[in-house]
Design a protein around this motif. Structure first.
Motif, mmCIF file in Angstrom:
data_model
loop_
_atom_site.group_PDB
_atom_site.id
_atom_site.type_symbol
_atom_site.label_atom_id
_atom_site.label_comp_id
_atom_site.label_asym_id
_atom_site.label_seq_id
_atom_site.Cartn_x
_atom_site.Cartn_y
_atom_site.Cartn_z
ATOM 1 N N THR A 1 5.522 40.399 53.652
ATOM 2 C CA THR A 1 4.817 38.905 53.461
ATOM 3 C C THR A 1 4.237 38.172 54.453
ATOM 4 O O THR A 1 3.512 37.775 55.045
ATOM 5 C CB THR A 1 5.396 38.557 52.193
ATOM 6 O OG1 THR A 1 5.321 38.906 50.814
ATOM 7 C CG2 THR A 1 4.319 36.929 51.672
ATOM 8 N N LYS A 2 5.684 38.514 55.332
ATOM 9 C CA LYS A 2 5.920 37.558 56.489
ATOM 10 C C LYS A 2 5.345 37.859 57.724
ATOM 11 O O LYS A 2 4.808 37.318 58.382
ATOM 12 C CB LYS A 2 7.405 37.713 57.214
ATOM 13 C CG LYS A 2 8.029 36.285 57.955
ATOM 14 C CD LYS A 2 8.887 36.443 58.316
ATOM 15 C CE LYS A 2 9.111 35.614 58.879
ATOM 16 N NZ LYS A 2 10.614 35.516 59.917
ATOM 17 N N ARG B 1 -6.401 39.101 54.200
ATOM 18 C CA ARG B 1 -4.995 38.851 53.549
ATOM 19 C C ARG B 1 -4.906 38.305 52.276
ATOM 20 O O ARG B 1 -4.172 38.701 51.833
ATOM 21 C CB ARG B 1 -4.562 36.545 54.857
ATOM 22 C CG ARG B 1 -3.292 36.356 54.702
ATOM 23 C CD ARG B 1 -3.469 35.406 54.665
ATOM 24 N NE ARG B 1 -3.703 34.263 53.718
ATOM 25 C CZ ARG B 1 -4.232 32.858 54.340
ATOM 26 N NH1 ARG B 1 -2.773 32.056 54.764
ATOM 27 N NH2 ARG B 1 -5.122 32.078 53.363
ATOM 28 N N TYR B 2 -5.610 37.995 52.043
ATOM 29 C CA TYR B 2 -5.551 38.114 50.018
ATOM 30 C C TYR B 2 -5.543 38.873 49.279
ATOM 31 O O TYR B 2 -4.396 39.295 48.759
ATOM 32 C CB TYR B 2 -6.308 37.474 49.648
ATOM 33 C CG TYR B 2 -6.558 35.499 50.279
ATOM 34 C CD1 TYR B 2 -5.448 34.280 49.822
ATOM 35 C CD2 TYR B 2 -7.626 34.195 50.320
ATOM 36 C CE1 TYR B 2 -5.669 33.199 49.755
ATOM 37 C CE2 TYR B 2 -7.854 33.504 50.990
ATOM 38 C CZ TYR B 2 -7.254 32.098 50.311
ATOM 39 O OH TYR B 2 -6.589 31.251 50.682
ATOM 40 N N ILE C 1 2.274 40.275 57.294
ATOM 41 C CA ILE C 1 0.825 39.944 57.137
ATOM 42 C C ILE C 1 0.888 38.590 57.739
ATOM 43 O O ILE C 1 -0.615 38.662 58.042
ATOM 44 C CB ILE C 1 0.566 40.140 55.730
ATOM 45 C CG1 ILE C 1 1.101 41.245 55.000
ATOM 46 C CG2 ILE C 1 -0.721 39.559 55.392
ATOM 47 C CD1 ILE C 1 0.973 42.290 53.526
ATOM 48 N N LYS C 2 1.556 37.649 57.022
ATOM 49 C CA LYS C 2 0.968 36.308 57.857
ATOM 50 C C LYS C 2 1.159 36.249 59.024
ATOM 51 O O LYS C 2 0.578 35.340 59.760
ATOM 52 C CB LYS C 2 2.195 34.907 56.880
ATOM 53 C CG LYS C 2 1.676 35.187 55.502
ATOM 54 C CD LYS C 2 2.942 34.435 54.844
ATOM 55 C CE LYS C 2 2.148 33.880 52.972
ATOM 56 N NZ LYS C 2 3.471 32.956 52.620
ATOM 57 N N THR C 3 2.016 36.295 59.956
ATOM 58 C CA THR C 3 2.228 36.607 61.057
ATOM 59 C C THR C 3 0.736 37.452 61.542
ATOM 60 O O THR C 3 0.734 36.665 62.905
ATOM 61 C CB THR C 3 4.033 37.151 61.582
ATOM 62 O OG1 THR C 3 4.700 36.489 60.714
ATOM 63 C CG2 THR C 3 3.695 37.071 63.116
ATOM 64 N N TYR D 1 -1.864 37.500 60.584
ATOM 65 C CA TYR D 1 -3.198 37.177 60.464
ATOM 66 C C TYR D 1 -3.346 35.418 61.112
ATOM 67 O O TYR D 1 -4.444 34.803 61.882
ATOM 68 C CB TYR D 1 -2.995 35.774 58.658
ATOM 69 C CG TYR D 1 -3.836 35.115 58.802
ATOM 70 C CD1 TYR D 1 -5.150 35.469 58.315
ATOM 71 C CD2 TYR D 1 -2.942 32.970 58.095
ATOM 72 C CE1 TYR D 1 -6.309 34.348 58.504
ATOM 73 C CE2 TYR D 1 -4.200 32.659 57.736
ATOM 74 C CZ TYR D 1 -5.174 32.673 58.074
ATOM 75 O OH TYR D 1 -6.668 31.282 58.045
ATOM 76 N N ARG D 2 -2.155 34.919 61.722
ATOM 77 C CA ARG D 2 -1.879 33.538 61.898
ATOM 78 C C ARG D 2 -2.348 33.853 63.285
ATOM 79 O O ARG D 2 -2.764 33.380 64.485
ATOM 80 C CB ARG D 2 -0.704 33.120 62.613
ATOM 81 C CG ARG D 2 -0.231 31.971 60.881
ATOM 82 C CD ARG D 2 1.505 32.265 61.132
ATOM 83 N NE ARG D 2 2.011 31.742 61.430
ATOM 84 C CZ ARG D 2 2.553 32.175 60.308
ATOM 85 N NH1 ARG D 2 2.767 31.904 59.115
ATOM 86 N NH2 ARG D 2 3.691 32.935 60.499
ATOM 87 N N LYS E 1 -9.508 35.882 55.997
ATOM 88 C CA LYS E 1 -8.797 35.332 54.949
ATOM 89 C C LYS E 1 -8.712 35.863 53.941
ATOM 90 O O LYS E 1 -7.646 36.578 53.439
ATOM 91 C CB LYS E 1 -9.137 34.119 54.907
ATOM 92 C CG LYS E 1 -8.874 33.080 55.596
ATOM 93 C CD LYS E 1 -9.607 31.281 55.433
ATOM 94 C CE LYS E 1 -9.385 30.534 56.596
ATOM 95 N NZ LYS E 1 -9.714 28.775 56.399
ATOM 96 N N LEU F 1 -1.996 40.412 50.319
ATOM 97 C CA LEU F 1 -0.858 40.043 50.093
ATOM 98 C C LEU F 1 -1.223 40.351 48.478
ATOM 99 O O LEU F 1 -0.013 40.366 47.392
ATOM 100 C CB LEU F 1 -0.845 38.140 50.171
ATOM 101 C CG LEU F 1 -0.625 38.028 50.947
ATOM 102 C CD1 LEU F 1 -1.255 36.639 51.422
ATOM 103 C CD2 LEU F 1 0.535 38.120 51.341
#
Length: 556
Positions: free
Chosen positions: A537-538, A506-507, A540-542, A544-545, A503, A510
């Motif tokens: 951004t997408k 990720r922060y 990075i989030k993908t 991360y998930r 997490k 971002l």
């Protein structure tokens, strides 16, 4: 007449009214001096902790035996003349007790302020909100559990019924005038409670004894320093260094006072033994038994919670028994606060952020013994000790439910100091609409106040330590070097920390992306640049998930 008056004044001033006073006081201080030198010679920790307790008990029993274990030392609130020499001994024996408690109380506010400040300004303070919320919730759950245990125990053994079947509260209330409306304690509304907790004056908050305003003030200062340090760290370097130096100074003083704990313990126990009528305590033995059985069950419950969360109970107790023991003799959660924090951080390796947040809070809210067990015991005494319709007409379930709700509300403002029974009894009986039983309840509960307070305080401290440990474990805030975690617990905490690291990454990614594509003072961003920013951004989030799913899917 002049000489008589002068002599009486001198007797009062030196607190020595007879040769018995002189002998008993000299013997007491001789024991204290002997204990001090013995402890300097022998470094055994067990000896250090229990020597004062044993000496105090033995000396107190000898004093009681010398006067035939009287039913009461006082009459009309004043010492009986034949026991004046014990009153003199009481005045002198309480010396180290007062020095110890006053000093620790003096250090409590700066210790709380500095510990909260340091917790907020740490990099790990992002979890501070969750830690606080979990801590308060767990403390309140403990209050509810203790209330139920004590209420059920008291009702089962019928604490309010005498050996001849009489209702004790009805008996006492019938022999005294009604106290309706006397000394009523209003229960504050939630908005009023919040306003009361807010610091009104910086210096008044630090000089007062209230904990929550100090915590709020420390949060404000800590957040301000953290905010400034992000943009202009050089501006707060001097202040940060001052806070760190202050922390070291406070800890140094605390560590110094640890050395006189055995003397303080002897002083406290002696004072307790020579001021309590052992004969009078037998009259409320049933209530006292219910109280201590309830506290014992609470201790079992807390130990079970540790085991369920995969923390080694045996190892935890081995490293954490000292603060509850110190609570036994100081009868103050606040007075043992620095030692409780030290035990959790230094011995159990619980993160300082968690400890510095929950332990100070536990001295003023959510006390398992001071609120929960006390409230449950009072409710069982009311139910079994009276046939009043005001109590029984509503039925046992509703009566206890109302008592539980009021106890939990009251528990937000009970201080971690000796003598909380008065506050709990007055608040609870007034809020339930039965203040006429207040004096009767006082006559029973205050007889065993000091004796009950011993176990109550120890259980309060134990609960606070357990809450800190479990909340820290749930947040991955226990060091891998600790001995209290089982193998499964270590794996589980490693998973929590992996998720936390993920997490944080990720922060960080971002934030960097935002700085790169969206300048701070820009009002518009080109469409192509914005589209690229959204796409990255997408991604990075993908990512991360996907990694989060992988971590959660692994065995713990």
């Amino acid at each position: 007449m002049i000489y008589t008056s002068t002599w009486e004044t001198l007797e009062y001033f030196i607190s020595m009214s007879s040769y018995k006073s002189v002998i008993s006081i000299v013997v007491f201080f001789a024991l204290q001096i002997g204990l001090w030198f013995a402890l300097k010679r022998f470094k055994n920790k067990f000896l250090h902790l229990f020597s004062g307790l044993v000496l105090g008990l033995v000396y107190g029993v000898i004093i009681q035996a010398s006067v035939g274990f009287p039913e009461s030392f006082k009459e009309g609130g004043a010492w009986k003349s034949e026991y004046q020499w014990i009153a003199d001994l009481d005045n002198w024996s309480v010396l180290f007790k007062q020095i110890f408690i006053i000093t620790i109380t003096l250090l409590m506010i700066p210790l709380i302020f500095l510990s909260i400040y340091r917790a907020v300004t740490k990099k790990s303070s992002r979890r501070l909100g969750r830690v606080t919320a979990k801590g308060v919730a767990f403390l309140m759950v403990n209050v509810a559990v203790a209330f139920i245990i004590a209420a059920v125990m008291g009702i089962l053994i019928k604490v309010g019924v005498t050996s001849d079947g009489s209702k004790v509260l009805d008996q006492i209330a019938a022999s005294e005038p009604s106290s309706d409306g006397d000394d009523k304690v209003a229960i504050s509304s939630i908005p009023a409670m919040i306003v009361d907790y807010l610091p009104k004056n910086v210096f008044a908050s630090l000089a007062g004894g209230a904990v929550i305003p100090v915590i709020i003030l420390a949060l404000i200062v800590g957040l301000a320093v953290k905010f400034i340090s992000k943009k202009s760290p050089e501006k707060v370097v001097a202040f940060s260094n001052l806070m760190e130096a202050s922390w070291e100074i406070v800890l140094k003083i605390v560590n110094g006072f640890i050395k006189i704990i055995p003397l303080a313990i002897m002083s406290i126990v002696t004072n307790l033994m020579i001021t309590q009528s052992l004969t009078a305590l037998t009259a409320v033995a049933k209530v006292l038994a219910a109280a201590y059985v309830s506290l014992f069950i609470c201790a079992i419950y807390l130990t079970a919670v540790l085991a369920i969360t995969r923390i080694k109970p045996h190892t935890w107790w081995k490293q954490g028994w000292r603060p509850p023991y110190q609570g036994l003799v100081t009868q103050s959660s606040s007075a043992t606060l620095p030692f409780t924090m030290k035990s959790l951080v230094d011995e159990m390796k619980v993160d300082e952020t968690c400890v510095s947040t929950i332990i100070p809070l536990s001295t003023t809210m959510g006390m398992i013994g001071g609120a929960g067990a006390e409230g449950g015991l009072i409710m069982s005494l009311l139910w079994t000790g009276s046939d009043s319709g005001a109590i029984h007409d509503q039925g046992i379930v509703l009566f206890l439910l109302l008592g539980l709700i009021m106890t939990m509300i009251i528990s937000f403002g009970i201080p971690g100091t000796p003598g909380t029974s008065t506050l709990v009894i007055t608040s609870l009986l007034n809020s339930l609409g039965v203040p006429s039983f207040k004096n009767a309840a006082f006559q029973i509960m205050l007889v065993l106040e000091d004796i009950f307070d011993i176990g109550r305080t120890a259980t309060n401290i134990l609960a606070a330590m357990v809450v800190s440990t479990i909340v820290a474990f749930s947040e991955g805030m226990i060091s891998p070097e600790t001995e209290i975690l089982s193998k499964k617990a270590r794996m589980h905490q490693a998973k929590i920390n992996s998720i936390k690291t993920l997490k944080d990454q990720r922060y960080e990614e971002l934030d960097k992306l935002k700085v790169k594509f969206i300048p701070e003072n820009s009002t518009t961003v080109p469409k192509k640049q914005k589209a690229e920013y959204v796409a990255l951004t997408k991604d990075i989030k993908t990512k991360y998930r996907s990694e989060l799913k992988s971590i959660k899917g692994s065995k713990s």
